[in-house]
Design a protein around this motif. Structure first.
Motif, PDB file in Angstrom:
ATOM      1  N   ALA A  82       7.772  16.284 -35.514  1.00 56.94           N
ATOM      2  CA  ALA A  82       6.542  15.501 -35.405  1.00 56.94           C
ATOM      3  C   ALA A  82       5.665  15.992 -34.275  1.00 56.94           C
ATOM      4  O   ALA A  82       5.095  15.210 -33.524  1.00 56.94           O
ATOM      5  CB  ALA A  82       6.888  14.023 -35.202  1.00 56.94           C
ATOM      6  N   SER A  83       5.530  17.308 -34.131  1.00 55.18           N
ATOM      7  CA  SER A  83       4.723  17.865 -33.041  1.00 55.18           C
ATOM      8  C   SER A  83       3.251  17.515 -33.217  1.00 55.18           C
ATOM      9  O   SER A  83       2.697  17.598 -34.311  1.00 55.18           O
ATOM     10  CB  SER A  83       4.879  19.388 -32.989  1.00 55.18           C
ATOM     11  N   ARG A  86      -0.557  22.129 -32.757  1.00 49.34           N
ATOM     12  CA  ARG A  86      -0.364  23.160 -33.767  1.00 49.34           C
ATOM     13  C   ARG A  86       0.636  24.209 -33.296  1.00 49.34           C
ATOM     14  O   ARG A  86       1.495  24.653 -34.065  1.00 49.34           O
ATOM     15  CB  ARG A  86      -1.715  23.833 -34.091  1.00 49.34           C
ATOM     16  N   ALA A  87       0.548  24.612 -32.034  1.00 48.50           N
ATOM     17  CA  ALA A  87       1.456  25.638 -31.516  1.00 48.50           C
ATOM     18  C   ALA A  87       2.899  25.159 -31.504  1.00 48.50           C
ATOM     19  O   ALA A  87       3.821  25.970 -31.503  1.00 48.50           O
ATOM     20  CB  ALA A  87       1.024  26.059 -30.116  1.00 48.50           C
ATOM     21  N   GLY A  88       3.110  23.857 -31.499  1.00 47.38           N
ATOM     22  CA  GLY A  88       4.460  23.325 -31.452  1.00 47.38           C
ATOM     23  C   GLY A  88       5.061  23.027 -32.804  1.00 47.38           C
ATOM     24  O   GLY A  88       6.194  22.538 -32.891  1.00 47.38           O
ATOM     25  N   SER A  89       4.336  23.322 -33.882  1.00 43.06           N
ATOM     26  CA  SER A  89       4.844  22.979 -35.210  1.00 43.06           C
ATOM     27  C   SER A  89       5.844  23.994 -35.749  1.00 43.06           C
ATOM     28  O   SER A  89       6.616  23.690 -36.651  1.00 43.06           O
ATOM     29  CB  SER A  89       3.684  22.838 -36.196  1.00 43.06           C
ATOM     30  N   THR A 131       8.419  21.173 -42.990  1.00 43.67           N
ATOM     31  CA  THR A 131       7.751  21.890 -44.070  1.00 43.67           C
ATOM     32  C   THR A 131       6.565  21.095 -44.613  1.00 43.67           C
ATOM     33  O   THR A 131       5.499  21.666 -44.870  1.00 43.67           O
ATOM     34  CB  THR A 131       8.747  22.185 -45.201  1.00 43.67           C
ATOM     35  N   GLN A 132       6.742  19.796 -44.744  1.00 43.56           N
ATOM     36  CA  GLN A 132       5.640  18.958 -45.217  1.00 43.56           C
ATOM     37  C   GLN A 132       4.430  19.034 -44.289  1.00 43.56           C
ATOM     38  O   GLN A 132       3.288  18.973 -44.741  1.00 43.56           O
ATOM     39  CB  GLN A 132       6.095  17.496 -45.328  1.00 43.56           C
ATOM     40  N   LEU A 133       4.699  19.197 -42.999  1.00 44.71           N
ATOM     41  CA  LEU A 133       3.622  19.258 -42.013  1.00 44.71           C
ATOM     42  C   LEU A 133       3.177  20.692 -41.729  1.00 44.71           C
ATOM     43  O   LEU A 133       2.502  20.957 -40.735  1.00 44.71           O
ATOM     44  CB  LEU A 133       4.092  18.593 -40.710  1.00 44.71           C
ATOM     45  N   ASP A 134       3.542  21.619 -42.610  1.00 46.17           N
ATOM     46  CA  ASP A 134       3.151  23.029 -42.520  1.00 46.17           C
ATOM     47  C   ASP A 134       3.750  23.726 -41.317  1.00 46.17           C
ATOM     48  O   ASP A 134       3.187  24.673 -40.785  1.00 46.17           O
ATOM     49  CB  ASP A 134       1.622  23.166 -42.503  1.00 46.17           C
ATOM     50  N   GLY A 135       4.905  23.268 -40.881  1.00 45.57           N
ATOM     51  CA  GLY A 135       5.608  23.969 -39.822  1.00 45.57           C
ATOM     52  C   GLY A 135       6.586  24.982 -40.402  1.00 45.57           C
ATOM     53  O   GLY A 135       6.888  24.960 -41.598  1.00 45.57           O
TER      54      GLY A 135
END
Length: 537
Positions: A82-83, A86-89, A131-135
């Motif tokens: 739950a970052s 963006r850099a932490g995803s 994955t759902q959050l594009d990480g």
């Protein structure tokens, strides 16, 4: 990465990324200006350098990525899925190690099998949320305090299957082999590990799938240790296509100068390692340009307080490291760890004692992820498709032009006195001692193995630097018929020379090509400038 147990003495040598007893983990891991970078360049030689020319392949494929490490088994649990940044995803999950009772079975820190982690940590579900959050997810094997699979599992077939089980379970295209302590020094394990990874990579690529392999290794300000270079060599000998070498820029201990910032020490360490990595590839039969070698380097600093009490990597250090990394175009930036990227609470009294859940410094509204990840916009999955290719033709095509070089071009037959500068492969080098026939860019692992120091690249638009001249009459003009005693000063084309011994008919023009055999030595530029200043205006 490295850790210091309660009551233990802090390490004096470079340490690393680690994992310790589950309830409490002891984790390891703008002031740098152009002058700092120049000092770094002056401290290294041989292959090391800023080659102004670069690899078209590296430039086209350059897509640097950032992903911070997450200690999966640390408490309190870090919600990496739950970052807010963006850099932490994108995350590097650590550490997969050998099960304590079944060494060919992968486990999370010896505490959970893969199935147990799904049940007790809800790990599979959390990764689905990433994955759902594009990480994207990278999995790290090893660490300091447990047994890496390649060390514990002595059956290469079972070892390959163990690595494959992790890749299949978490559907990853990039893995990180964090080798420290006995996992790094065990040569038999290195061979097994390299054999298994090579087979696994070949199978994946043969099936049309990507598999990027990173080695994460300890580093001192002198570069990689001998065990570290051996680890890289083992992988290259087994024909593993390494995505790169990730350097643990932390816990320098006695290799760090007392007045160095952590950023300065890190830049010195990475620059030295850059030369070593290029040399290792060359020795393995693959020639790479400087630009490509930089793209195969990663940096992983430790947020805030390091395990060595006097070493604190603060946000100013992070900014300087980020600027250097972008300038050199390194391929990867990481952080130890996301768990620790926050200011400690008021109830955490001893900030010099490394916490597994805060950095030990006042971060204000900033995060290390936000600072270090700036400009690293690539993704691990995209970078995993890169394949290393030999670039010998690119290197051989470099032609040094005397008309665009500030100093004379290096020549094998010439001898060079200490302090002489030359141009070779569009770089400027300076001698540390007398030399003849030693290539300025000869691949060496350590700077003391070469008589040359790399100063930096030949800059666009440069022309030969003229020797300072003195007005006619300052000294007598050289005369081929005259006899000259030792110490006599003369002018030749306006350039002042001093006689080293008695001579007659020996032209000063030969001094540049044969400084040893010539009886003449040109006056140093600084001496000429002093003489010019003393002359009447």
């Amino acid at each position: 990465m490295s850790a210091v147990e309660p009551g233990a003495t802090a390490p004096s040598a470079p340490e690393t990324l680690s994992q310790v007893d589950k309830p409490r983990r002891r984790l390891s891991v703008v002031r740098v200006l152009l002058g700092v970078v120049l000092v770094v360049a002056l401290s290294s030689g041989g292959y090391l350098g800023w080659q102004w020319w670069g690899s078209a392949q590296a430039a086209d494929a350059y897509d640097p990525w950032f992903a911070g490490y997450v200690d999966v088994t640390a408490t309190p649990t870090y919600d990496f899925e739950a970052s807010a940044e963006r850099a932490g995803s994108d995350v590097v999950l650590s550490f997969i190690v050998a099960d304590a009772e079944e060494p060919c079975t992968p486990s999370w820190g010896t505490y959970y099998t893969l199935d147990e982690a799904a049940d007790e940590l809800d790990l599979d579900r959390r990764l689905a949320r990433v994955t759902q959050l594009d990480g994207q997810v990278v999995v790290s094997f090893g660490g300091l305090l447990n047994t890496e699979l390649g060390t514990g599992c002595t059956d290469t077939t079972k070892l390959t299957a163990a690595y494959a089980a992790v890749l299949d379970r978490y559907d990853v295209t990039t893995i990180d082999l964090d080798l420290e302590g006995e996992n790094l020094t065990d040569s038999a394990a290195a061979k097994r590990r390299a054999t298994a990874i090579a087979e696994l990579q070949a199978d994946r690529r043969g099936a049309g799938d990507d598999l990027a392999v990173w080695l994460t290794l300890p580093v001192g300000t002198f570069g990689l240790t001998e065990d570290g270079t051996d680890a890289v060599t083992a992988m290259l000998d087994a024909k593993v296509d390494l995505a790169g070498v990730n350097l643990m820029t932390m816990d320098y201990g006695s290799s760090k100068d007392a007045d160095e910032t952590m950023a300065e020490a890190s830049i010195r360490a990475v620059t030295a390692a850059h030369g070593q990595i290029g040399t290792l590839y060359s020795r393995a039969g693959t020639e790479l340009t400087d630009a490509t070698v930089w793209s195969k380097i990663g940096m992983t600093p430790m947020a805030g307080q390091n395990d060595v009490p006097d070493e604190v990597f603060d946000l100013d250090d992070a900014r300087a490291v980020n600027a250097f990394a972008k300038e050199q175009k390194i391929g990867r930036m990481s952080l130890w760890s996301l768990n620790r990227d926050t200011t400690c609470g008021s109830n955490y009294a001893d900030l010099t004692r490394v916490s597994d859940s805060c950095s030990g410094i006042d971060q204000g509204d900033e995060t290390f992820v936000g600072v270090l990840g700036k400009g690293f916009t690539g993704r691990p999955v995209t970078a995993a498709a890169s394949v290393t290719t030999d670039e010998a033709k690119d290197i051989e095509s470099i032609i040094d032009d005397p008309d665009t070089s500030p100093y004379s071009i290096w020549a094998e037959e010439s001898s060079y006195l200490e302090g002489t500068k030359v141009v070779w492969h569009r770089n400027v080098y300076q001698t540390k001692w007398w030399t003849r026939g030693d290539l300025p860019d000869n691949p060496v692992l350590n700077e003391w193995e070469t008589p040359w120091v790399l100063i930096g690249p030949v800059m666009p638009g440069e022309t030969p630097i003229p020797k300072p001249t003195l007005p006619a009459g300052t000294y007598p003009t050289w005369d081929g018929t005259a006899i000259y005693e030792k110490g006599t000063l003369i002018l030749f084309d306006g350039v002042p020379y001093e006689s080293k011994w008695w001579n007659q008919g020996e032209s000063p023009d030969a001094a540049a090509a044969d400084p040893d055999g010539s009886p003449w030595s040109v006056l140093a530029d600084a001496e000429v400038e002093k003489l010019l200043e003393a002359l009447p205006q």
